[in-house]
Motif scaffolding. Structure first.
Motif, PDB file in Angstrom:
ATOM      1  N   ALA A  51      59.460  31.082  41.650  1.00  0.00           N
ATOM      2  CA  ALA A  51      58.518  30.392  42.524  1.00  0.00           C
ATOM      3  C   ALA A  51      57.274  29.958  41.750  1.00  0.00           C
ATOM      4  N   ALA A  52      56.470  29.099  42.388  1.00  0.00           N
ATOM      5  CA  ALA A  52      55.246  28.553  41.794  1.00  0.00           C
ATOM      6  C   ALA A  52      54.164  28.489  42.864  1.00  0.00           C
ATOM      7  N   PRO A  53      52.902  28.325  42.474  1.00  0.00           N
ATOM      8  CA  PRO A  53      51.815  28.337  43.462  1.00  0.00           C
ATOM      9  C   PRO A  53      51.996  27.396  44.654  1.00  0.00           C
ATOM     10  N   PRO A  54      52.569  26.177  44.500  1.00  0.00           N
ATOM     11  CA  PRO A  54      52.704  25.323  45.690  1.00  0.00           C
ATOM     12  C   PRO A  54      53.502  25.954  46.825  1.00  0.00           C
ATOM     13  N   VAL A  79      48.785  30.119  52.171  1.00  0.00           N
ATOM     14  CA  VAL A  79      47.931  31.307  52.208  1.00  0.00           C
ATOM     15  C   VAL A  79      46.837  31.236  51.148  1.00  0.00           C
ATOM     16  N   LEU A  80      47.122  30.651  49.993  1.00  0.00           N
ATOM     17  CA  LEU A  80      46.101  30.584  48.947  1.00  0.00           C
ATOM     18  C   LEU A  80      44.944  29.675  49.383  1.00  0.00           C
ATOM     19  N   THR A  81      45.272  28.570  50.055  1.00  0.00           N
ATOM     20  CA  THR A  81      44.237  27.705  50.618  1.00  0.00           C
ATOM     21  C   THR A  81      43.502  28.412  51.752  1.00  0.00           C
ATOM     22  N   HIS A  82      44.245  29.171  52.546  1.00  0.00           N
ATOM     23  CA  HIS A  82      43.634  29.927  53.646  1.00  0.00           C
ATOM     24  C   HIS A  82      42.564  30.875  53.112  1.00  0.00           C
ATOM     25  N   TRP A  83      42.880  31.627  52.068  1.00  0.00           N
ATOM     26  CA  TRP A  83      41.891  32.547  51.505  1.00  0.00           C
ATOM     27  C   TRP A  83      40.707  31.794  50.924  1.00  0.00           C
ATOM     28  N   ALA A  84      40.952  30.656  50.291  1.00  0.00           N
ATOM     29  CA  ALA A  84      39.842  29.853  49.771  1.00  0.00           C
ATOM     30  C   ALA A  84      38.936  29.388  50.908  1.00  0.00           C
ATOM     31  N   SER A  85      39.507  29.078  52.071  1.00  0.00           N
ATOM     32  CA  SER A  85      38.699  28.631  53.207  1.00  0.00           C
ATOM     33  C   SER A  85      37.807  29.740  53.743  1.00  0.00           C
ATOM     34  N   HIS A  86      38.117  30.982  53.395  1.00  0.00           N
ATOM     35  CA  HIS A  86      37.271  32.116  53.791  1.00  0.00           C
ATOM     36  C   HIS A  86      36.198  32.420  52.738  1.00  0.00           C
ATOM     37  N   GLY A  87      36.216  31.700  51.636  1.00  0.00           N
ATOM     38  CA  GLY A  87      35.172  31.864  50.631  1.00  0.00           C
ATOM     39  C   GLY A  87      35.610  32.506  49.340  1.00  0.00           C
ATOM     40  N   PHE A  88      36.895  32.854  49.221  1.00  0.00           N
ATOM     41  CA  PHE A  88      37.401  33.453  47.994  1.00  0.00           C
ATOM     42  C   PHE A  88      37.710  32.369  46.954  1.00  0.00           C
ATOM     43  N   VAL A  89      37.585  32.722  45.693  1.00  0.00           N
ATOM     44  CA  VAL A  89      38.151  31.924  44.612  1.00  0.00           C
ATOM     45  C   VAL A  89      39.477  32.584  44.256  1.00  0.00           C
ATOM     46  N   VAL A  90      40.567  31.850  44.448  1.00  0.00           N
ATOM     47  CA  VAL A  90      41.913  32.392  44.289  1.00  0.00           C
ATOM     48  C   VAL A  90      42.543  31.797  43.042  1.00  0.00           C
ATOM     49  N   ALA A  91      42.908  32.649  42.100  1.00  0.00           N
ATOM     50  CA  ALA A  91      43.503  32.205  40.839  1.00  0.00           C
ATOM     51  C   ALA A  91      44.971  32.598  40.825  1.00  0.00           C
ATOM     52  N   ALA A  92      45.842  31.599  40.929  1.00  0.00           N
ATOM     53  CA  ALA A  92      47.283  31.835  40.916  1.00  0.00           C
ATOM     54  C   ALA A  92      47.827  31.529  39.529  1.00  0.00           C
ATOM     55  N   ALA A  93      48.515  32.489  38.955  1.00  0.00           N
ATOM     56  CA  ALA A  93      49.113  32.288  37.632  1.00  0.00           C
ATOM     57  C   ALA A  93      50.298  31.331  37.744  1.00  0.00           C
ATOM     58  N   ASN A  94      50.348  30.339  36.863  1.00  0.00           N
ATOM     59  CA  ASN A  94      51.427  29.353  36.887  1.00  0.00           C
ATOM     60  C   ASN A  94      52.651  29.878  36.142  1.00  0.00           C
ATOM     61  N   THR A  95      53.234  30.927  36.680  1.00  0.00           N
ATOM     62  CA  THR A  95      54.425  31.488  36.076  1.00  0.00           C
ATOM     63  C   THR A  95      55.343  31.983  37.176  1.00  0.00           C
ATOM     64  N   SER A  96      56.644  31.908  36.945  1.00  0.00           N
ATOM     65  CA  SER A  96      57.605  32.480  37.885  1.00  0.00           C
ATOM     66  C   SER A  96      58.046  33.864  37.424  1.00  0.00           C
ATOM     67  N   ASN A  97      57.381  34.372  36.390  1.00  0.00           N
ATOM     68  CA  ASN A  97      57.667  35.713  35.868  1.00  0.00           C
ATOM     69  C   ASN A  97      56.356  36.479  35.728  1.00  0.00           C
ATOM     70  N   ALA A  98      55.791  36.837  36.883  1.00  0.00           N
ATOM     71  CA  ALA A  98      54.468  37.459  36.926  1.00  0.00           C
ATOM     72  C   ALA A  98      54.524  38.978  36.948  1.00  0.00           C
TER      73      ALA A  98
END
Length: 356
Positions: free
Chosen positions: A156-159, A164-183
């Motif tokens: 999988a990938a961030p898209p 949910v990642l946009t949802h958390w950003a809308s609450h004021g968080f800075v969300v950093a998603a690693a661009n890897t499918s092997n996290a």
């Protein structure tokens, strides 16, 4: 087992990424006067209802009383130890605003943790290999934004998790998603934190002095959930929220479970056959040194309920992160106390360790 069934579902899941998803789960409405003591609206207490009455639109208030309590924007000395962790042995974070000086304002209160927050958001590919979801405007009124590190599931990938990642950003968080499918090792997630740490100190950066590097949490799904536990062994991480973590292989070292630095919201799916609860999450609950709130969403599977906006996991996960990274005391009654609202929800099975 590697969950390659992601590939067949990828188009569907990407389409779901920004969806609204799921009915509201019981107990996800912000509580007024929760444990930790909300003051009146005029004194900046926790009351979400008071905040909404002071000019908030939609699901959150722009002004008025917000999280209050002994944390965010509270006294000049900051919050008392343990105030945000609910008495866990790891203790809470100091209040935003640090010691002395003018405290930063609290983040806008919300009345529904599953609903979109008040910040307009943006996302960009940045850093070593990260996708950052964040408020469009950072640092308003001197705020410093807490950070959430995210790990994707296998293939999988961030898209796929953009909802949910946009949802958390809308609450004021800075969300950093690693661009890897092997996290599974958590290394790529921590590399994103290294990047943000450097940017916070860099003159002219959009992040310059706008991040709260003392308030960093991790989350992730499946292999990335295991990676979020791995990253949680880093001393910079103060809270975790692994979603259906896969911890038997795929880069996960079980020793990390005993080296956590803050409380954990462990989330399982009752119908998950890819990362089944008895094999993948029970060992985490048993072995970790962290205080754990373990919630199993009874009707949730692995490939639909936990991607996109993560459906009925979204509200509790948001509440957990707001409580521990923003000192949002209105979220405390969802998890803490003998009558915690998620404990009473018929859609969930709850086990707790070190959480009173």
């Amino acid at each position: 087992m590697r969950d390659f069934r992601w590939l067949a579902l990828a188009p569907l899941l990407c389409a779901m990424g920004c969806g609204g998803g799921g009915e509201e789960a019981p107990g996800l409405v912000a509580q007024t006067g929760g444990v930790g003591g909300a003051a009146s609206a005029g004194s900046g207490g926790a009351g979400a209802a008071a905040g909404a009455a002071t000019g908030g639109t939609g699901n959150s208030a722009q002004g008025g009383g917000a999280q209050g309590g002994a944390g965010q924007g509270g006294s000049a000395q900051g919050g008392n130890a343990g105030s945000s962790a609910g008495g866990s042995e790891q203790g809470g974070n100091p209040g935003i605003g640090g010691s002395g000086g003018t405290p930063a304002p609290p983040f806008p209160a919300v009345t529904d943790f599953a609903a979109k927050g008040s910040f307009a958001t943006t996302s960009n590919g940045e850093g070593p290999s990260c996708t950052i979801f964040r408020p469009e405007v950072l640092g308003e009124e001197g705020r410093k934004h807490p950070i959430i590190l995210w790990g994707n599931g296998t293939t999988a990938a961030p898209p796929i998790y953009a909802g949910v990642l946009t949802h958390w950003a809308s609450h004021g968080f800075v969300v950093a998603a690693a661009n890897t499918s092997n996290a599974g090792t958590g290394k790529e997630m921590l590399a994103c934190l290294d990047y943000l740490t450097d940017e916070d100190a860099k003159s002219g950066s959009v992040y310059e002095d706008k991040l709260d590097l003392a308030r960093v949490g991790t989350s992730g799904h499946s292999q990335g959930g295991g990676g979020s536990i791995m990253a949680g062994a880093d001393s910079r991480i103060s809270v975790t929220a692994p979603l259906e973590p896969y911890v038997t292989g795929l880069g996960h070292d079980p020793a990390s479970q005993k080296n956590q630095h803050g409380p954990m919201f462990l989330m399982s799916g009752g119908n998950d056959v890819i990362a089944p609860r008895p094999i993948q999450q029970q060992p985490v609950f048993d072995n970790t040194n962290a205080d754990v709130f373990w919630g199993t969403l009874k009707n949730a599977d692995h490939l639909i309920a936990a991607v996109g906006d993560i459906s009925d996991f979204r509200g509790p996960a948001t509440a957990w992160l707001r409580l521990h990274l923003m000192d949002d005391e209105s979220a405390r009654p969802i998890f803490y106390g003998s009558g915690c609202s998620l404990c009473l929800s018929p859609g969930w099975t709850i086990e707790k360790k070190g959480i009173q």
